[in-house]
Motif scaffolding. Structure first.
Motif, short mmCIF file in Angstrom:
data_model
loop_
_atom_site.label_atom_id
_atom_site.label_comp_id
_atom_site.label_asym_id
_atom_site.label_seq_id
_atom_site.Cartn_x
_atom_site.Cartn_y
_atom_site.Cartn_z
N LEU A 130 54.97 24.47 47.77
CA LEU A 130 55.74 24.16 48.91
C LEU A 130 54.92 23.04 49.66
O LEU A 130 55.74 22.54 50.66
CB LEU A 130 55.67 25.41 49.79
N MET A 131 54.04 22.57 49.41
CA MET A 131 53.13 21.87 50.24
C MET A 131 53.40 20.42 50.05
O MET A 131 53.50 19.49 50.90
CB MET A 131 51.72 21.94 50.14
N PRO A 132 53.40 19.75 48.78
CA PRO A 132 53.90 18.56 48.62
C PRO A 132 55.15 17.71 48.64
O PRO A 132 55.53 16.73 48.59
CB PRO A 132 53.04 18.14 47.21
N LEU A 133 56.33 18.62 48.49
CA LEU A 133 57.43 18.45 48.14
C LEU A 133 58.31 18.56 49.38
O LEU A 133 58.12 19.56 50.44
CB LEU A 133 58.10 19.23 47.13
N TYR A 134 59.57 18.22 49.54
CA TYR A 134 60.51 18.24 50.54
C TYR A 134 61.04 19.84 50.60
O TYR A 134 61.78 20.32 49.74
CB TYR A 134 61.63 17.46 50.51
N HIS A 135 60.62 20.49 51.69
CA HIS A 135 61.27 21.97 51.76
C HIS A 135 61.31 22.28 53.33
O HIS A 135 60.77 22.09 54.12
CB HIS A 135 59.91 23.04 51.21
N ARG A 136 62.31 23.06 53.35
CA ARG A 136 62.93 23.58 54.73
C ARG A 136 62.33 24.71 55.11
O ARG A 136 62.01 25.67 54.20
CB ARG A 136 64.38 23.26 55.00
N GLY A 137 62.64 25.11 56.11
CA GLY A 137 62.11 26.56 56.54
C GLY A 137 62.62 27.97 55.86
O GLY A 137 62.13 28.86 55.70
N TYR A 138 64.13 27.68 55.34
CA TYR A 138 64.58 28.62 54.47
C TYR A 138 63.96 28.82 53.27
O TYR A 138 64.34 29.95 52.62
CB TYR A 138 66.05 28.49 54.61
N ASP A 139 63.48 27.67 52.76
CA ASP A 139 62.70 27.98 51.46
C ASP A 139 61.47 28.96 51.65
O ASP A 139 61.01 29.17 50.40
CB ASP A 139 62.14 26.62 51.10
N ARG A 140 61.22 29.35 52.86
CA ARG A 140 60.17 30.33 52.80
C ARG A 140 60.66 31.61 52.29
O ARG A 140 59.68 33.00 52.21
CB ARG A 140 59.46 30.81 54.12
N LEU A 141 61.70 31.97 51.85
CA LEU A 141 62.22 33.08 51.28
C LEU A 141 61.37 33.45 50.03
O LEU A 141 61.54 34.69 49.46
CB LEU A 141 63.77 32.93 51.08
N LEU A 142 60.97 32.35 49.37
CA LEU A 142 60.03 32.36 48.19
C LEU A 142 58.66 33.34 48.52
O LEU A 142 58.25 34.07 47.61
CB LEU A 142 59.88 31.09 47.68
N GLY A 143 58.62 33.56 49.87
CA GLY A 143 57.53 34.31 50.34
C GLY A 143 57.77 35.92 49.75
O GLY A 143 56.64 36.69 49.91
N LEU A 144 58.99 36.16 49.40
CA LEU A 144 59.00 37.62 48.56
C LEU A 144 58.04 37.98 47.47
O LEU A 144 57.69 38.96 47.29
CB LEU A 144 60.56 37.56 47.97
N LEU A 145 57.84 36.79 46.99
CA LEU A 145 56.70 36.94 45.84
C LEU A 145 55.20 37.20 46.25
O LEU A 145 54.28 37.10 45.51
CB LEU A 145 56.63 35.60 44.89
N LEU A 146 55.09 37.11 47.62
CA LEU A 146 53.60 37.40 48.37
C LEU A 146 53.50 38.84 48.58
O LEU A 146 52.49 39.39 48.55
CB LEU A 146 53.59 36.79 49.74
N VAL A 147 54.66 39.77 48.26
CA VAL A 147 54.48 41.13 48.43
C VAL A 147 53.88 41.60 47.52
O VAL A 147 52.82 42.52 47.59
CB VAL A 147 56.06 41.65 48.43
#
Length: 464
Positions: free
Chosen positions: A349-366
């Motif tokens: 998520l750090m080097p590329l263009y991503h918006r706030g809704y892309d944080r949904l990938l945080g599901l894989l942090l669980v």
């Protein structure tokens, strides 16, 4: 006497097991109902609010599919406006050329929705996305026994109640469906070796890659590099490549030439100009919502965009190098697979263009939080707290801080996860081989589904 006392203790433990198991089932069902209630509430709210003309992101894609079906250029703003007007769908709004940057593979996988009228297509798409997210959450709940891990539950519910979920549903953004499919695919591939399950996971991963490639990149790379999932992930990448090639050629055949590629490249360059949609500097009013490091650097330091890009690339390369070192030297991909996946997700998520809704990938942090709970409880709580703030920061931080904090929080979470990988090897080896010491009462033998390479060993009876 000691033998009699030990028998009595065993009898008490056996009597307590059914009660404990039933209470766990009750907690799991309550959590499942809460998950379904939160997702259903978000879906209803987005449906009610979107009657005023939202679902903008899906509106772009839907009109592009309609335009392509009628033989006009899907990357021409003028052609899209004419197509929309001819169908009487003015509720979608005006089209900005710099927003038309989805690849042709996205149009291919969303082509079935072209048959539906507006806004029925958007409502159906949102319902499918919500059901997929519910399936991913329930799969995590059942497979990882989340009722025993409050920190992991906190991260899961922060994903469901935070701004990313509301934004993705109200805009009809594909990030919700893409993140859900990635979560299901990863869990299925680690949880089962049945061919049917692997095939389903392969199709889901390929669909996610075709739908939004930059978001599904990290899970797809992780699965490709992992020994257990390499073959299935390789097939998914192959399907994605076929979809990209077929959609590009099919679009060219439909339009009679490949001139649309020139228009697509021009739209991408336009979006990167100062003040435009993909510009990370403060000149773009929406750049505060970005997740990439360039936004943080350009807000915090008076440096040119080129310098910010170089610094962000260097930081990303350094983090990727650290992950590679742990992968090869410490064999962390076997001992701590979910932590490694979480690191790759955050780094992507750090080097590329991503918006706030892309944080949904945080599901894989669980799953990583669950894994970390068995290694270092304090670090698990700290990581979960940072993840919750990262997912819900829209609600309070912007009132006091004018600099985008999400990239900084991503760096902090990465630092915590990398620090946890430096735990003493004895602890890691014990967990990897399915044995925990007596100070970890939650489980005596690690579930082989959670640690795919763990051997099914019997628990050791440690004398009191």
């Amino acid at each position: 006497m000691p033998a009699e006392e030990s028998h009595k203790q065993d009898d008490r433990r056996g009597a307590a097991k059914p009660e404990s198991a039933s209470w766990s089932r009750v907690k799991r069902r309550l959590l499942a109902l809460l998950i379904l209630g939160l997702i259903g509430t978000a879906l209803v709210r987005s449906s009610l609010s979107s009657s005023a003309g939202l679902y903008w992101n899906f509106g772009y894609l839907h009109t592009e599919c309609e335009c392509l079906a009628d033989g006009c250029d899907p990357y021409s703003a003028g052609a899209l406006s004419r197509e929309m007007s001819s169908r009487g769908e003015t509720v979608k709004g005006d089209y900005d050329p710099q927003s038309l940057v989805y690849p042709t593979s996205s149009l291919l996988v969303l082509a079935p929705f072209e048959r539906l009228r507006w806004p029925a297509a958007a409502l159906v798409f949102n319902c499918i996305s919500a059901l997929t997210m519910a399936s991913a959450c329930l799969l995590l709940l059942n497979r990882l026994k989340l009722e025993d891990y409050p920190t992991a539950c906190a991260v899961l519910f922060a994903t469901l109640i935070g701004q990313p979920m509301r934004e993705a549903m109200s805009l009809g953004n594909p990030a919700l469906l893409c993140a859900s499919l990635c979560g299901i695919a990863v869990i299925l591939l680690f949880d089962s070796s049945r061919p049917a399950t692997a095939t389903a996971a392969c199709v889901m991963l390929a669909y996610a890659l075709a739908l939004k490639p930059q978001l599904a990149l990290a899970p797809a790379i992780f699965l490709l590099l992992h020994d257990k999932t390499r073959v299935t992930a390789g097939r998914a990448w192959l399907l994605f490549g076929v979809a990209m090639l077929a959609s590009a050629l099919g679009c060219g055949i439909r339009l009679g030439s490949l001139h649309y590629l020139t228009q697509f490249a021009a739209d991408v360059r336009l979006s990167l100009l100062p003040g435009h949609l993909s510009d990370s500097s403060p000149r773009n009013p929406s750049s505060y919502d970005f997740l990439n490091l360039q936004a943080l650097l350009l807000f915090a330091l008076p440096i040119p965009t080129l310098w910010a890009n170089c610094i962000a690339a260097a930081i990303t390369a350094g983090l990727a190098g650290a992950v590679g070192w742990f992968w090869r030297r410490k064999d962390a991909v076997r001992n701590r697979p979910w932590t490694m996946l979480a690191l790759l997700v955050l780094i992507s998520l750090m080097p590329l263009y991503h918006r706030g809704y892309d944080r949904l990938l945080g599901l894989l942090l669980v799953p990583a939080i669950v894994e970390l709970n068995e290694q270092a409880r304090i670090e698990a709580w700290a990581t979960a707290a940072m993840a919750v703030i990262w997912l819900t920061s829209d609600m309070f931080l912007r009132r006091w801080i004018s600099v985008p904090v999400r990239p900084a929080l991503e760096l902090i979470i990465c630092a915590l996860l990398l620090t946890s990988l430096r735990a003493r090897e004895g602890s890691n080896t014990a967990v990897a081989h399915g044995i925990l010491d007596s100070s970890s009462p939650r489980i005596s033998v690690v579930d082989s589904r959670f640690y795919p390479h763990a051997k099914a060993l019997k628990p050791r009876h440690i004398p009191a």
